[in-house]
Design an enzyme around this catalytic site. Structure first.
Site, PDB file in Angstrom:
ATOM      1  N   ASP A   1      -1.474  -0.684   5.954  1.00 30.55           N
ATOM      2  CA  ASP A   1      -1.724  -0.179   7.302  1.00 30.55           C
ATOM      3  C   ASP A   1      -3.187   0.126   7.569  1.00 30.55           C
ATOM      4  O   ASP A   1      -3.570   0.318   8.700  1.00 30.55           O
ATOM      5  CB  ASP A   1      -0.917   1.091   7.534  1.00 30.55           C
TER       6      ASP A   1
ATOM      7  N   ASP B   1      -6.682  -2.167   3.354  1.00 28.91           N
ATOM      8  CA  ASP B   1      -5.691  -3.162   2.959  1.00 28.91           C
ATOM      9  C   ASP B   1      -6.016  -4.547   3.494  1.00 28.91           C
ATOM     10  O   ASP B   1      -5.305  -5.510   3.205  1.00 28.91           O
ATOM     11  CB  ASP B   1      -4.307  -2.757   3.463  1.00 28.91           C
TER      12      ASP B   1
ATOM     13  N   ASP C   1       0.870  -1.162   0.000  1.00 33.79           N
ATOM     14  CA  ASP C   1       0.000   0.000   0.000  1.00 33.79           C
ATOM     15  C   ASP C   1       0.917   1.224   0.000  1.00 33.79           C
ATOM     16  O   ASP C   1       2.106   1.100   0.261  1.00 33.79           O
ATOM     17  CB  ASP C   1      -0.840  -0.064   1.274  1.00 33.79           C
TER      18      ASP C   1
END
Lengths: 336, 1184
Positions: B864, B868, B425
């Site tokens: 995080d 995700d 990410d």
């Protein structure tokens, strides 16, 4: 300031120790050419003399082996050895002469050697009762001994296939006409006599079965003194084995002729086994055993050979240090 | 297979669980029906109807087992493993005469192994239980018998009235009635639920907000009807009937268990969900259980061993049958000493087939030592200890957030060493997710002199000469600015704006309006630090906080918020004045709307709509005429995006009273409606007022790259790991971030796949969906094919050009389609880095799935945020960053680290080590068991395959448990091929794991072959050297017992020395375990030899009396051990000379002194320490 000390006391920072950080002092040997060559050389240096030593020791052992099962079978029975050996009326005495090749110093060990006899068969090994052998009160513990466990007269002591198949050939040794004393004491392990075979357990009902197996026992002697039985019941590991018959405590000179009078009682004919009598001296390495020394020499030789080759290799073609181009994936990546 | 199904279930679950599930609004109508049947009688727990409902109490138990079901349940878990079932069956059969050993000697190791695993489970469960007890016994004020009294959490019942004080946790899911604030609001921190640290505002109903004193509760009675317990944290459906009125409930009135009351003295609430019915408990599911590739391969090896076991038993039984058959020779029995005439079926020569069949079963037991009984439990123990090392690593501890790395599951340690693709990410993972206000464009003028990291990278790329003079000077200024003043979230510097200089700017009125919008249009809450008097803000997103801070720094300090007003200290005409704005309406931000607005009335009684939002939406909302600086602003926005900044457009609109009045009515109607389409009504209403906006400017905030990210990415790339970045950003931003974090490099050729082509755009205007889809697909396919041919061309020329693939979310949707997926994947795999921009959470998960299934290599996803979660669960390994955005990702992850840069150490050091350890451990495990098991077979061949084991029963039972297990565990826990420093210095070493060269089939089979070879050497040397002669000076010959001891001694020595030979890392622990195991064998032999002969049977005094005094015994041991080790040693000698592995090379370099720490180069730890110190010093300077 206050806040910082508070956070510090609640800090989750892992404690430092060489253990938790995986930094313990360690010895990290690696296979450098030096190491490889050194270890091969060391093995070669250790093994070659050891092999020679063993061979020398084995060479000093004097051994006389005589196979008698075929020769002791009268020609008339050669097609039917079974009826010869099982009959009570045949003369089973057999005389063999042996020549002493070299001087044999006392003690000389007398062995009988059987071949193709599976004392390590599971059925055979299990067919005994250790309890019964130790303790007269446990004579009824014959569950494991089936089918040689007992009959109408009560339990058999010692029960089981092992005891039942006791080896019963006997040997008498003569030097000329003079009999040689055979010492039958201390042919069994001390611990067996003391702890496994009771000094107050007497044979009972033994070989009293419709099928007679091997030898009989003297019912007046306690088991702990029946050393032949104890030796026999220490089952052999492999189908070819020797067992101690007795000891001769006098020296035999070279080229002496010894006569052995054998009572050929034990039936090995039916299963195609062999019987041998062996006289052997022993030293620190035990009996005659060339394989041992040869093995040492072979390994030593191989290591020596490899060491030489490696030395030549490193002298002629030293490898450049740490060249990553040797790696397969590097080559692949270059190709992409 | 059961496993595969399990995985699929997981995947389908992701989407139903996660937050991007569309909320259905028609649920209010369903109250009372199925799924919405809960009825709560508030403050009336003893109501017979309430009692009848029998809702669960507030007692919470998170344990897996209870005292009663522990035994059966944990046993059941144990015997789900095939190997354990096999051993159980063996143990059962061992009571029959079929067994070659005594039953106890089979049961003992099984019980030990099962016991150890169960003890581990038990201890883990006990820890959970202790936590439960703590939670259940917390105190809470409960209204019973007309007064509040303190009670334990577990005694709460549904319908109880409770009072919660500031900074206390809510004991259950509560309905908020009133708070210490007169308007019945309260602030809640939901850190434990979703990890978000910002405060959330909750509203009580007006009619309950007045309930304050204990007396007023005396008459309070109400009934809540609501949904059944469920795990959705983001919706709540229910209604409250009070005084014969129905009021719809929403999440606004619900306080969830385990969240914390903040900034509010106390609240009153009614318990609606207790214990396991609460949302947090409903959410408490175990992380998905994943298994590593090595373990899956290990299963295959176990199958191989099982088939080996079956085949050698089969061969053995055939030979046994033949031998047994031969015992009967023309009616006479050959081996009379076995008494074949009266035997059981086991040995009956008349029925050799049956005997052979039964012997087959015996063989299965006898050769059972091929299956390492302790393998599973050893691996489990090793992995737990490995996790401890990961958790304890100081180099993965982040001081600022006080977070060490955490291995949340220990199943995947070795998988960390095999990662082929990292899917990352961006926001919060590569970047800090702490936004800094760096630039703004107001009235067509761009302000802000700071250089972003991306700009620096850009500058490097474009060469410094090309920079205009103004910018170069800024670089030198930059440091001066920073040292002068540093405010978190604010990295803006421009002499035209700062220090109230903006009033002198030509467009000062626009600037004033601009910052006023920033100061008013938000949902932040000011917090005054009591000690220092400093203001800080609690905002829903870091962007928002950055805006409020920026406004403050410029001179529009937001200092107070009530339900209906917002107050600012404003700088005006050279002095600070307090201004209060009446807050009339707020139209909240949503990801669909991409904007938020507030409607205010200022002191002059003027009405304004203030609005900020994403550029794509906002430009459509601007009024058609008189936007003098629209183009400049657009220009600036593009520049900002290129510089990797996040932009928002700021605009306003004056409203006239009449228009507002009519609109407000409509809006209120929409808001209070309980119908299905409430949201769309609100949207429609908002749409009506948010139009004809007047542009003020645009903001740009920087999301800073996390420390060490570029270096880390470079290292990972050097290690041959492919890195994909999946981000929601714009393509330009993503590309620039890619450069900044060295994902993209200067020489790389970019393959860009996008749908922003003029043809598609023109089609879009026609709004023909099918045509668009068709054209898009064709366009994507064409672009993909072009990319393919580019790569092919480069490959055929064998040039070393690296490719980077950049694809946007819309194209991705087509590329992920079945027909194009393969093509897409092929290109992506050939590119060294891939960036997917504008991708949705679902696409992230799909991409992960595609990579995982398409390449069949190990994927690691790192992220995080809640968006995700799908990706983390889909990947082979999910790594959560325990950063600012909350704990949801961490909860779904397998490993949690505080910073992206720790990934380097996690993979290159721990991953590599764990992979190597586990791989070697398993190989060695099989080796040692095969070496042992096959000696039994060779002995069998010399015992007419009768099933007689070569060794005493207890030697064998202890083989796996005592004599050989501890060194393997030491190997699995402590072994290092090269030190951590060298792992990081030579990242390519990592490829050993990716290519799986320590656990490939040749290697596994090689070890197995080595095992067979060892067993042969051991047996045949022992056998031939002892064949029949005396082995001692006193003429005793070798018997069954002594051969057993001799061979067993050789096995113990050989396998332990083999271990010593195959590792090259000896701490005292390895020495202790390896040599200790050998020593223990002798100790055991002595002790066992002195036990009553009825117990020790063949081991009685065998060592002391027979073996130890015989030089032959010791020499044989020596000979056999050296000969057994020789093949492997030779192999290794040749291998290191002719085909060394990478770690061999590094080890050689190290040992030859090339890797000493040079004086100029500090070791990593020291350097880090110094960095920390200097940073700490800076901090303290600022505070002064």
């Amino acid at each position: 300031m206050d806040a910082s000390t508070r956070t510090k006391s609640r800090s989750k920072k892992p404690q430092y120790s060489r253990f938790t950080q995986q930094e313990l002092p360690a010895w990290k040997p690696i296979l450098t050419p030096k190491w490889i060559i050194t270890s091969f050389v060391i093995i070669a240096i250790l093994f070659t003399p050891a092999g020679l030593l063993c061979l020398w020791a084995s060479e000093r052992v004097v051994e006389i082996i005589d196979r008698y099962d075929d020769d002791c079978l009268p020609d008339s029975y050669s097609t039917d050895p079974d009826s010869f050996i099982q009959s009570n009326n045949t003369n089973k005495t057999c005389v063999r002469t042996l020549k002493v090749p070299r001087k044999m110093t006392a003690p000389i060990f007398i062995y009988y050697q059987l071949d193709n006899f599976y004392q390590n068969h599971r059925r055979y090994v299990k067919s005994r009762s250790d309890k019964q052998l130790r303790d007269p009160d446990e004579a009824d513990e014959t569950e494991d001994c089936k089918p040689i466990n007992g009959n109408d007269d009560g339990p058999i002591v010692p029960c089981g296939l092992v005891a039942w198949s006791l080896f019963n050939d006997t040997y008498k040794f003569f030097k000329g006409n003079k009999a040689i004393d055979i010492d039958k004491k201390d042919i069994a392990w001390e611990s067996d006599k003391k702890y496994k075979f009771g000094s107050n357990v007497y044979p009972k009902n033994f070989q009293n079965w419709e099928l007679i197996g091997g030898g009989a026992l003297d019912e007046s002697k306690p088991l702990s003194e029946q050393e032949d039985l104890i030796v026999w019941m220490k089952t052999a590991a492999l189908p070819t084995f020797r067992k101690l018959y007795g000891k001769i405590n006098t020296d035999l000179e070279a080229n002496e002729t010894i006569t052995v009078v054998i009572q050929n009682n034990y039936n090995t004919y039916v299963f195609g086994g062999e019987k041998k009598v062996a006289l052997s001296t022993a030293n620190w390495i035990g009996g005659k055993n060339d394989f041992f020394g040869i093995s040492f020499l072979t390994i030593g030789g191989v290591c020596f050979f490899v060491a030489i080759n490696f030395i030549l290799l490193y002298v002629l073609k030293p490898r450049p240090l740490g060249d990553p181009s040797y790696l397969s994936w590097n080559r692949n990546q270059g190709a992409q | 297979m059961a496993f595969g199904r399990h995985e699929r279930v997981q995947f389908s679950k992701i989407y139903s669980l996660s937050c991007f599930r569309p909320s259905t609004r028609d649920e209010h109508g369903q109250i009372g029906q199925k799924g919405y049947s809960r009825v709560v009688y508030c403050n009336d727990v003893d109501n017979p109807e309430a009692v009848q409902l029998r809702y669960r109490g507030n007692y919470v138990s998170t344990t897996k087992y209870t005292a009663i079901n522990f035994l059966p349940k944990s046993l059941f878990e144990q015997f789900r493993r095939v190997a354990n079932i096999y051993f159980l069956v063996v143990a059962c059969v061992s009571f029959s005469p079929l067994a070659p050993f005594r039953a106890s000697s089979i049961l003992f190791p099984l019980l030990l192994v099962i016991g150890a695993t169960m003890a581990k489970e038990g201890v883990e469960d006990w820890r959970r239980r202790k936590q439960d007890i703590k939670a259940n016994n917390r105190k809470i004020h409960v209204y019973r018998d007309h007064s509040f009294s303190e009670r334990k959490w577990k005694d709460l019942r549904v319908g109880d009235l409770v009072k919660v004080h500031k900074d206390e946790y809510f004991p259950a899911d509560l309905l908020l009635l009133s708070s210490s604030y007169p308007d019945g609001i309260c602030y809640v921190e939901t850190m434990n639920l979703d990890g978000e640290t910002n405060l959330k505002l909750k509203h009580a109903f007006d009619f309950t907000a007045s309930l304050h004193d204990d007396d007023s509760f005396r008459q309070f009675k109400a009934v809540v009807k609501c949904e059944d317990p469920n795990e959705d944290l983001y919706s709540f459906v229910g209604s409250l009937s009070y005084n014969n009125n129905q009021h719809p409930l929403s999440l606004q009135q619900v306080l969830l268990r385990d969240s914390k009351l903040k900034n509010t003295e106390y609240v009153y609430g009614v318990v609606i969900f207790t214990g396991h019915d609460t949302k947090v408990m409903q959410n408490a599911t175990d992380p998905p259980s994943k298994r590593s590739k090595i373990e899956r391969r290990m299963d295959k090896i176990i199958y191989i061993l099982f088939s080996t076991l079956i085949s050698i038993s089969f061969i053995g039984s055939i030979f046994f049958g033949i031998r047994t058959n031969r015992d009967l020779n023309n009616g006479s029995y050959r081996r009379w000493y076995l008494e074949p005439s009266r035997t059981t079926a086991l040995y009956d020569p008349k029925r050799p087939a049956l005997a052979a069949l039964l012997h087959f079963l015996t063989g299965l037991m006898l050769y059972g030592y091929l299956i390492p009984i302790s393998l599973y439990v050893s691996i489990e123990m090793v992995k737990v200890l490995q996790s401890v090392f990961i958790n304890q690593d100081q180099d993965m501890y982040h001081e600022e957030t006080n977070r060490p790395a955490r291995a949340r599951t220990s199943n995947l340690n070795e998988e960390l060493g095999q990662v082929d693709t990292v899917l990352s990410d961006k926001t919060g993972t590569l970047t800090c997710n702490s936004m800094e206000f760096v630039k703004c464009s107001i009235a067509g003028v761009s302000y802000g002199r700071g250089m972003t990291e991306v700009e620096l990278a850009l500058a490097k790329r474009k060469n410094v000469e090309q920079l205009d003079a103004g910018n170069t000077s800024n670089i030198s200024d930059d440091h001066a600015v920073k040292s002068r003043k540093s405010v978190k979230g604010f990295n803006f510097w421009d002499e035209r704006i700062m220090d109230s200089q903006w009033v002198n700017e030509p467009n000062s009125d626009v600037i004033q309006k601009f910052f006023r919008v920033l100061a008013i249009c938000h949902t932040a809450i000011p917090e005054v630090n009591r000690d220092t008097g400093e203001l800080s803000y609690e905002a829903e997103s870091p962007d928002e906080a950055a805006f409020v801070i920026a406004a403050r720094e410029v001179g529009f300090e937001f200092f107070q918020r009530t339900q209906t007003s917002i107050s600012l200290h404003e700088f005006e005409n050279g002095k600070t004045v307090d201004r209060s704005y009446e807050l009339l309406n707020m139209i909240e931000f949503s990801s669909a709307r991409k904007r938020m607005s507030v409607i205010i009335r200022n002191a002059e009684n003027q009405l304004f709509l203030l609005c900020k939002g994403a550029d794509s939406i906002m430009f459509e909302k601007l009024s058609k005429e008189s936007q003098p600086f629209e183009d400049q602003t657009k220009n600036h926005i593009n520049k900002y995006a290129e510089a990797g900044l996040r932009t928002l457009v700021v605009a306003y609109r004056p409203l006239d009273e009449v228009e507002y009045k009519t609109w407000e009515e409509e809006f209120l109607n929409a808001k209070t409606s309980v119908s299905v389409d409430r949201d769309s009504l609100i949207d429609a209403a908002a749409e009506k007022i948010e139009r004809d906006l007047i542009l003020l400017g645009a903001t740009a905030v920087e999301d800073k790259l996390q420390k060490g990210v570029p270096e880390c990415i470079e290292k990972l790339a050097n290690a041959g790991i492919k890195i994909w970045v999946l981000t929601g950003d714009k393509m330009e931003t993503a590309i620039n971030i890619g450069y900044a974090c060295r994902l993209l490099a200067q020489g790389m050729k970019q393959i860009v796949i996008t749908l922003d082509s003029p043809d598609i755009k023109s089609l879009e205007k026609l709004r023909d969906r099918e045509a668009i889809a068709k054209a898009s697909r064709e366009s994507i396919e064409k672009q993909l094919r072009e990319g393919r041919s580019q790569i092919d061309l480069a490959t055929s020329k064998s040039s070393s050009v690296l490719f980077a693939l950049i694809i946007d979310g819309r194209s991705l949707a087509f590329a992920l389609d079945k027909s194009l997926e393969e093509l897409f994947l092929k290109i992506a795999v050939d590119c060294s880095s891939v960036i997917c921009c504008r991708s949705s959470p679902k696409q992230k998960a799909l991409v992960t799935k595609m990579v995982k299934e398409g390449t069949r290599k190990t994927t690691l996803a790192i992220g995080d945020g809640a968006n995700d979660v799908g990706m983390l669960q889909e990947a082979d390994i999910g790594v959560g960053i325990s950063g600012a955005e909350g704990m949801q990702a961490v909860m779904a992850s397998d490993f949690a680290i505080a910073q992206f840069r720790f990934l380097e150490r996690l993979l290159l050091v721990h991953g590599h080590w764990c992979y190597r350890r586990i791989a070697m451990m398993i190989c060695y495990f099989f080796y040692k068991n095969i070496a042992f098991g096959f000696t039994l077979l060779w002995f069998e061949a010399h015992a007419s395959f009768s099933g007689q084991p070569a060794y005493n029963d207890w030697y064998m039972s202890f083989y796996n448990v005592f004599f050989t297990s501890l060194p393997v565990i030491a190997l699995g826990v402590f072994d290092q091929d090269v030190s951590a420093r060298l792992c990081l210095k030579y990242p390519l070493l990592y490829q050993e794991g990716v290519q799986n060269i320590l656990f490939n089939w040749p290697r596994i089979l090689g070890w197995m072959f080595n095992g067979v070879l060892s067993s042969m050497i051991i047996f045949f040397i022992c056998k031939n050297s002892t064949i029949h002669q005396a082995f001692r000076e006193d003429g005793h010959v070798i018997d069954y017992e002594i051969l057993g001891v001799l061979m067993y001694t050789c096995v113990v020595w050989a396998v332990n020395c083999q271990m010593a030979l195959s590792i090259n890392y000896f701490t005292w622990i390895q020495h202790f375990f390896i040599w200790g195991s050998i020593f223990f064998w002798y100790v055991f032999l002595v002790i066992y030899g002195y036990i009553n002969p009825l117990w020790s049977t063949t081991a009685y005094r065998v060592f002391v009396e027979a073996c130890a005094p015989s030089p032959f015994y010791w020499m044989t041991t020596f000979l056999v051990v050296v000969s057994t080790l020789l093949p492997y040693f030779l192999y290794r000698a040749f291998q290191t000379r002719f085909h060394p592995m990478y770690h061999d090379e590094i080890q050689r370099r190290r040992s030859e002194g090339c890797e000493e720490v040079s004086p100029g180069e500090l070791p990593g730890r020291v350097k880090d320490k110094m960095d920390h110190l200097s940073e700490r010093m800076k901090h303290s300077h600022r505070e002064i």
